[in-house]
Enzyme design. Structure first.
Site, PDB file in Angstrom:
ATOM      1  N   SER A 197       0.691  -1.312   0.137  1.00 58.16           N
ATOM      2  CA  SER A 197       0.076  -0.008   0.128  1.00 58.16           C
ATOM      3  C   SER A 197       1.007   1.374   0.125  1.00 58.16           C
ATOM      4  O   SER A 197       0.193   2.345  -0.326  1.00 58.16           O
ATOM      5  CB  SER A 197      -0.814   0.129   1.154  1.00 58.16           C
ATOM      6  OG  SER A 197      -0.197  -0.172   2.370  1.00 58.16           O
ATOM      7  N   ILE A 198       2.137   1.305   0.657  1.00 56.90           N
ATOM      8  CA  ILE A 198       2.748   2.405   0.743  1.00 56.90           C
ATOM      9  C   ILE A 198       3.156   2.797  -0.796  1.00 56.90           C
ATOM     10  O   ILE A 198       3.149   3.804  -1.227  1.00 56.90           O
ATOM     11  CB  ILE A 198       3.993   2.275   1.395  1.00 56.90           C
ATOM     12  CG1 ILE A 198       3.757   1.890   2.932  1.00 56.90           C
ATOM     13  CG2 ILE A 198       4.888   3.299   1.491  1.00 56.90           C
ATOM     14  CD1 ILE A 198       4.850   1.463   3.711  1.00 56.90           C
TER      15      ILE A 198
END
Length: 255
Positions: free
Chosen positions: A10-11
C-alpha cells in the site's frame, strides 16, 4: 519507452496520491518524464508470499518495453505480528520472508530481463503509539499495535542481507528514516517508535498512522531512491538521459 516498475504494498500503491502534498511516485514520474515511464504496481496489503505468486503478471514479457529499473518494496506487511485483529493474517515468518525475497530476485520473469536494475527497499520503521491509536479508532476500543519497532527492524535487516548476498542494490529506507529521527547503529536505548521510548516527533512526522507515509515520508523515500540511483547508476539520472522523442524546437530532428 523503457520502464521503472514500482512493485510493493500500500505504501507504493498510495505513492502517486497528492491529496496532502508531495507524492513519491508522481515526483519520480515527473523527474523522468519523456525519458522513462514510471509504472505503479503497488498492491495494498500484499506480503512477499502474495508478491511471489503474482510476479509473472507484474513483469512484462521481453516483447514489451524494457524494464530499466525494478523497485521492490515489501516487508511492512510481512512484519505484522501473528494472530492480530483485522482481516486475514499477513505475517510471514522472518526466514520465509528471506526465502521469498530470494525467490523473487531469482524468478524467471526477472532473469528474462538481463539488463534490469533492481533496487530492494527495506521496510520502513513504525511507530507503535500511532499504530495503537489508529487501530483503537478503527475498532472503537483500546487496541495494541499489530507491528513493533523491534520486529520491523529485523525484516529491514533481512532485506539488507538478502540484497548483499544476491549482489543487488539496497535502498535502506529504514536506516534513512531512523537516521532522521536521530538514531544511529549502536545507539543506546530503545528504538524510536517503541512505546518505552519518548515520542519521536521527527519519526511521527514521516508516518500518517504509524505505518503509512505522510508527504514528508514520501519525500524521504524519493530522496533516498534518487540517491541510490546516483550512487550506483549515475548515467541513469534524469538529467543524463535524453528525451525519447525530440523537443518541439529541435529543427534538425524534424527535417
Amino acid at each position: 519507452m523503457d520502464q521503472i516498475i514500482l512493485f510493493g504494498d500500500s505504501i507504493t500503491q498510495q505513492s502517486f496520491a497528492q491529496d496532502n502534498g508531495f507524492a513519491f511516485g508522481a515526483e519520480l514520474s515527473n523527474a523522468y518524464v519523456r525519458r522513462l515511464d514510471v509504472i505503479n504496481r503497488g498492491h495494498s496489503g500484499y506480503n512477499t508470499e502474495q508478491a511471489l505468486k503474482v510476479l509473472s503478471q507484474i513483469i512484462p514479457s521481453t516483447t514489451h518495453p524494457n524494464i530499466r529499473f525494478l523497485a521492490l518494496f515489501f516487508g511492512a506487511n510481512d512484519a505484522r505480528l501473528p494472530d492480530t485483529p483485522g482481516g486475514p493474517q499477513q505475517d510471514v515468518p522472518l526466514e520465509k520472508y528471506r526465502a521469498n525475497l530470494k525467490s523473487i530476485l531469482t524468478h524467471p520473469s526477472l532473469l528474462a530481463h538481463p539488463e534490469i536494475r533492481i533496487i530492494v527497499l527495506t521496510a520502513p520503521p513504525v511507530d507503535e503509539r500511532m499504530l495503537s491509536a489508529a487501530a483503537s479508532a478503527f475498532f472503537g476500543t483500546k487496541m495494541a499495535p499489530n507491528r513493533t519497532a523491534v520486529n520491523t527492524a529485523k525484516y529491514a535487516k533481512a532485506a539488507r542481507e538478502v540484497a548483499k548476498e544476491d549482489g543487488v542494490v539496497c535502498c535502506d529506507l529504514w536506516a534513512a528514516m531512523m537516521g532522521r529521527a536521530g538514531w544511529r547503529e549502536g545507539s543506546r536505548g530503545s528504538l524510536p517508535g517503541s512505546p518505552d521510548e519518548e515520542q519521536n516527533a521527527v519519526l511521527q512526522s514521516l508516518l500518517s498512522d504509524g505505518l503509512h507515509f505522510t508527504p514528508r515520508g514520501y519525500k524521504v523515500l524519493y530522496d533516498e531512491v534518487m540517491k541510490t540511483i546516483e550512487q550506483n547508476w549515475s548515467d541513469q539520472m534524469p538529467d543524463r538521459l535524453p528525451f525519447v522523442l525530440p523537443a518541439w524546437d529541435d529543427e534538425a530532428a524534424w527535417k
